[in-house]
Design a protein around this motif. Structure first.
Motif, PDB file in Angstrom:
ATOM      1  N   GLN A 392      -6.609  -1.771  -5.029  1.00  0.00           N
ATOM      2  CA  GLN A 392      -6.805  -0.894  -3.866  1.00  0.00           C
ATOM      3  C   GLN A 392      -6.459  -1.635  -2.578  1.00  0.00           C
ATOM      4  OE1 GLN A 392      -8.346   2.397  -4.319  1.00  0.00           O
ATOM      5  NE2 GLN A 392      -7.641   2.786  -2.242  1.00  0.00           N
ATOM      6  N   LEU A 395      -2.689  -2.166  -1.816  1.00  0.00           N
ATOM      7  CA  LEU A 395      -1.986  -1.036  -1.197  1.00  0.00           C
ATOM      8  C   LEU A 395      -1.871  -1.230   0.308  1.00  0.00           C
ATOM      9  CD1 LEU A 395      -3.629   2.025  -3.008  1.00  0.00           C
ATOM     10  CD2 LEU A 395      -1.424   0.988  -3.504  1.00  0.00           C
ATOM     11  N   ILE A 400       1.730   0.275   1.282  1.00  0.00           N
ATOM     12  CA  ILE A 400       2.270   1.209   0.298  1.00  0.00           C
ATOM     13  C   ILE A 400       1.917   2.644   0.662  1.00  0.00           C
ATOM     14  CG2 ILE A 400       2.216   1.887  -2.128  1.00  0.00           C
ATOM     15  CD1 ILE A 400       3.558  -0.839  -1.553  1.00  0.00           C
ATOM     16  N   GLN A 414      -5.990   7.647  -4.259  1.00  0.00           N
ATOM     17  CA  GLN A 414      -5.021   6.879  -3.460  1.00  0.00           C
ATOM     18  C   GLN A 414      -4.366   5.775  -4.284  1.00  0.00           C
ATOM     19  OE1 GLN A 414      -8.215   7.297  -2.289  1.00  0.00           O
ATOM     20  NE2 GLN A 414      -8.128   8.099  -0.192  1.00  0.00           N
ATOM     21  N   LEU A 415      -5.170   5.103  -5.116  1.00  0.00           N
ATOM     22  CA  LEU A 415      -4.629   4.028  -5.937  1.00  0.00           C
ATOM     23  C   LEU A 415      -3.635   4.574  -6.963  1.00  0.00           C
ATOM     24  CD1 LEU A 415      -4.464   1.146  -6.944  1.00  0.00           C
ATOM     25  CD2 LEU A 415      -6.575   1.515  -8.228  1.00  0.00           C
ATOM     26  N   GLY A 418      -0.390   5.507  -5.399  1.00  0.00           N
ATOM     27  CA  GLY A 418       0.380   4.412  -4.828  1.00  0.00           C
ATOM     28  C   GLY A 418       0.720   3.292  -5.794  1.00  0.00           C
ATOM     29  N   LEU A 422       3.649   0.350  -5.538  1.00  0.00           N
ATOM     30  CA  LEU A 422       3.101  -1.002  -5.381  1.00  0.00           C
ATOM     31  C   LEU A 422       3.770  -1.943  -6.381  1.00  0.00           C
ATOM     32  CD1 LEU A 422       1.068  -3.064  -4.247  1.00  0.00           C
ATOM     33  CD2 LEU A 422      -0.583  -2.239  -5.945  1.00  0.00           C
TER      34      LEU A 422
END
Length: 840
Positions: A392, A395, A400, A414-415, A418, A422
């Motif tokens: 996390q 990012l 990212i 979000q992770l 992305g 990443l």
């Protein structure tokens, strides 16, 4: 109501000088920011204030400078390493919702004084957080001072001032007018110190009172003469010492309430600064950028995943999300409570996988193949000094942007959105820096090896270990009784304070300076006293036995698994040089230097029907040094199979090999290995018990003998200073911002690291390559043997008894072939039922 006003410059300075210089991977200094925020959070947790103001000095002159040219004239300028952090810190504080107070012409002290006055007038309590005792004059029944070096119970109150100084807080202004202040260059009355100043103000109440009673018999003639001579200076000093409390600041206390202003900015900034601790503390998450409507990703149910994956021509991405794993392919997602839900896809070599923490996945999956990229390992290679590699946070660090839209209530949205870019970004950076081969051929295959070693573990004889613990208990009791008898009373030997009293007061042994916490009784102090009294040896033995019992015997027995084996955790992303570390327990730290400590290795045994093969590189770091330096004399010594330490002694001391004494060889050995670690004359002198000039002559003699080593060291430091990093033979980098420091001590540390990191790092790379080769060869030949432990330059394999010699030869062969150097890699291999015997 309670408010806190912080002396920003004071706390910042204490943070900067109290924490070693820290930097990010790109060389940005961060130690002052990190320390300041830790202190800030601690103050808030202690005080639970309704509002906080943070005061800073401005570089412009204040009214005091205009009044007296010499004011603070002895202060050094702010170091560049600190100055660079100040604007960054201020912006962070503002984004966190703190009110910063700065006023041209005034100091932070004046703002603290004004803020305290406002609180006093409005009936609110105020805590002034500072490291400067000047603020003591501001203390009232509503205004208190918290010194930054103290704990929460040490808030300074009016009663504390009265008890300590015998005067009221405001009278400290007059005390300083008489005694002056060297830190601020306030002159005071020449010859009047703190004791006299406190006595005069305590008796006459004020500076005016002192001069009104100048002829009083209570004032000694000598003191009177000094007061008369410097009367004008005393009043000037009072003017300089008094904190101004009428600075123009916002008087509405409710405006100092703290509320985070920009979470997304803070997340990305803390990510760039590699301060993941504060991201977690503030609960920050990156703001997801708006995604196009046609990129919304479906979250598939478990039943559809395997079929969909087998039909897809996409890599499978796997990343941990809370207590689950997210499987991502194309623009499709599934959250797996159990990663084995992905079934045969995991074992399918033709499905490429890009993952986070492949070692963890090898533990979770029944079978796993086709791992082509590990995001965590890539982040480590790109920044080996980071404190963590949380995906996390990566990012934000790599800026990212998400590539798909996901439901807001999806855990880790979000992770997940992305993670693909990443991985792409990290892979691109590895390519740019020439580190992709290091990832693909060393670190990635090693993760599978380490996972297997962790699963296998190492058997321990628990009964013998427990019996050994009883032996240690008896020795501890015996030596404890002897110590008590010599001192003449019982006390806690483990307490440094009580031990210091026993040694330096009861027994009268020579000691260093006594501090607030007592006398120093560290190992260096005790070693210096061994010849002064026999009880000191008993104390050292007591500590040694206690350490063996608590850390190793008790510690090891606590972590024995149900299968009777100890399963350590190998850390692949822990060290800056690339070495593997071991935790829970640390199997690389089992004592070997003392006879009693090495006994522990007897309790690590092979299982029934098996034996241990222990293979160890001989002097690998010196061999790496010979190769990297291209030193002809050292290469010749290793190639001819000569004893390198005897050879070095012969060269340095200028005598034939036959005349080299054991003591000469010992000193040459210390120099040989010391050079690898960038040792200086002082440290070498302590190691071999000679004078500093003599140690210096050994180092110079060594470098004069091995010209190639000398030139290599010089060239390495010069190149590292130019480009900011050093590299191993295999492309592993270590960034060294210390080389750019203006502080000579820090710069010297950077030079030592520049000298030793390529050597240590290359040796670490070689042993990793050897581990992969041994692991693959054992599997390829289907031998009943398993690699179970690595300790720096040593590998241990558990093999069936009837093939032990064959395995020993195989392991030695693979280790010797791990690198092609100008000198041979020599491996010593031995076989035995326990680690002690196998070590040879």
């Amino acid at each position: 109501m309670k408010y806190v006003c912080i002396d920003g410059n004071s706390i910042l300075n204490r943070a900067f000088y109290g924490i070693k210089l820290l930097t990010t991977k790109d060389g940005t200094y961060t130690n002052a920011i990190y320390g300041f925020l830790n202190i800030l959070f601690k103050i808030q947790e202690e005080q639970q204030p309704d509002g906080v103001a943070i005061a800073f000095d401005l570089p412009a002159p204040t009214f005091r400078h205009r009044r007296y040219d010499g004011y603070k004239g002895t202060r050094k300028g702010m170091p560049e390493e600190l100055a660079a952090q100040l604007p960054v810190l201020k912006e962070i504080l503002q984004k966190m919702g703190y009110t910063l107070l700065e006023r041209e012409g005034y100091e932070a002290d004046d703002i603290l004084g004004t803020f305290g006055r406002l609180c006093q007038q409005q009936g609110a309590d105020c805590v002034l957080a500072t490291g400067d005792r000047d603020s003591y004059q501001l203390i009232t029944d509503h205004v208190f001072v918290r010194m930054s070096a103290t704990n929460k119970s040490d808030i300074v109150t009016p009663d504390d001032i009265r008890q300590k100084y015998g005067v009221e807080p405001r009278q400290l202004i007059d005390v300083k007018a008489l005694m002056g202040d060297s830190s601020d260059n306030i002159p005071g009355v020449a010859g009047i110190g703190e004791k006299t100043a406190l006595a005069l103000i305590g008796q006459f109440g004020s500076l005016d009172g002192v001069y009104e009673h100048l002829e009083d018999k209570a004032i000694k003639p000598g003191v009177r003469a000094k007061l008369q001579k410097d009367r004008d200076i005393a009043y000037l000093s009072r003017e300089l010492a008094e904190i101004y409390t009428e600075v123009d600041i916002d008087p509405e206390l409710s405006h100092y309430r703290v509320e985070v202003v920009d979470e997304d900015w803070l997340f990305h900034t803390f990510s760039k600064l590699e301060m993941q601790t504060f991201i977690a503390k503030l609960g920050l998450v990156p703001g997801a950028a708006p995604a196009a409507a046609d990129t919304e990703a479906p979250v598939l149910p478990a039943g559809e995943v395997v079929e969909t994956l087998q039909q897809a021509d996409e890599p499978l991405y796997l990343v941990p999300v809370e207590d689950r794993w997210a499987a991502i392919w194309g623009r499709q997602v599934q959250l797996c409570q159990d990663v084995d839900q992905l079934g045969p896809v995991l074992a399918d070599q033709s499905v490429p996988k890009r993952v986070f923490d492949s070692k963890a996945l090898y533990h979770l999956c029944g079978d796993l193949a086709g791992v082509q990229f590990d995001c965590m390992l890539a982040a480590y290679l790109l920044n080996p000094t980071a404190s963590s590699y949380d995906p996390q946070n990566l990012l934000g660090e790599y800026e990212i942007q998400p590539v798909m839209a996901l439901p807001e209530d999806l855990p880790g949205a979000q992770l997940i959105a992305g993670f693909q870019p990443l991985c792409d970004k990290l892979a691109q950076r590895l390519e740019e820096l020439g580190q992709r081969q290091l990832m693909d051929e060393i670190e990635l295959p090693l993760a599978a090896v380490l996972a297997d070693m962790e699963k296998e573990g190492f058997e321990i004889d628990t009964a013998s270990t427990a019996a050994y613990g009883q032996v240690l208990d008896a020795r501890i009791s015996e030596v404890q009784q002897n110590i008590w008898q010599v001192v003449g009373r019982e006390f806690n030997i483990n307490s440094p304070k009580q031990l210091g009293v026993a040694l330096f007061e009861d027994l009268g042994l020579p000691h260093g300076k006594k501090t607030k916490t007592g006398y120093s009784t560290n190992v260096d102090v005790l070693n210096s006293l061994v010849d002064k009294h026999p009880v000191v040896r008993d104390i050292l033995d007591f500590r040694s036995y206690s350490k063996l019992k608590s850390t190793y015997v008790d510690g090891l027995l606590k972590v024995v698994a149900d299968d009777g084996r100890i399963h350590t955790n190998f850390k692949q992303t822990e060290t800056r040089t690339g070495r593997i570390s071991s935790t829970e327990p640390n199997m690389q730290n089992i004592p070997v230097r003392t006879a009693l400590g090495s006994e522990l290795r007897k309790f690590f045994v092979a299982k029934e029907g098996y034996t241990l093969v222990d293979a160890d590189y001989s002097q690998i770091e010196l061999r790496v040094l010979a190769h990297m330096a291209g030193d002809e004399k050292m290469i010749e010594a290793f190639t001819e199979g000569m004893d390198i330490h005897t050879t070095t002694a012969s060269q340095v001391f200028g005598m034939q090999l036959d005349f080299v004494t054991p003591e000469m060889r010992r000193r040459a050995k210390a120099v040989n290995f010391g050079i690898v670690y960038g040792i200086g004359a002082y440290s070498l002198a302590q190691d071999i018990d000679v004078s500093v000039p003599e140690a210096d002559s050994y180092i110079k003699g060594y470098l004069n003998t091995y010209h190639g080593v000398h030139d290599f060291m010089e060239k390495t430091v010069a190149e590292a200073t130019e480009c900011g990093y050093v590299s191993t033979l295999f492309g592993r980098r270590r960034y060294l911002p210390e080389l750019q420091s203006k502080n000579r001590i820090i710069q010297a540390l950077g030079k030592r690291m520049a000298m030793n990191s390529p050597i240590q790092g290359t040796a670490a790379d070689i042993i990793k390559i050897a581990m992969c080769r041994v692991y693959d060869r054992l599997a390829r030949e289907k031998l009943d043997a398993k690699l179970i432990l690595q300790v720096h330059d040593e590998l241990i394999v558990e093999a069936r008894e009837d093939i032990a010699d064959q395995v020993a030869a195989l392991v030695a062969q693979e280790m010797q072939g791990a690198a092609d150097l100008q000198v041979p890699l020599v491996v010593d291999a031995h076989v035995g039922k326990n680690w002690y015997i196998a070590k040879g």
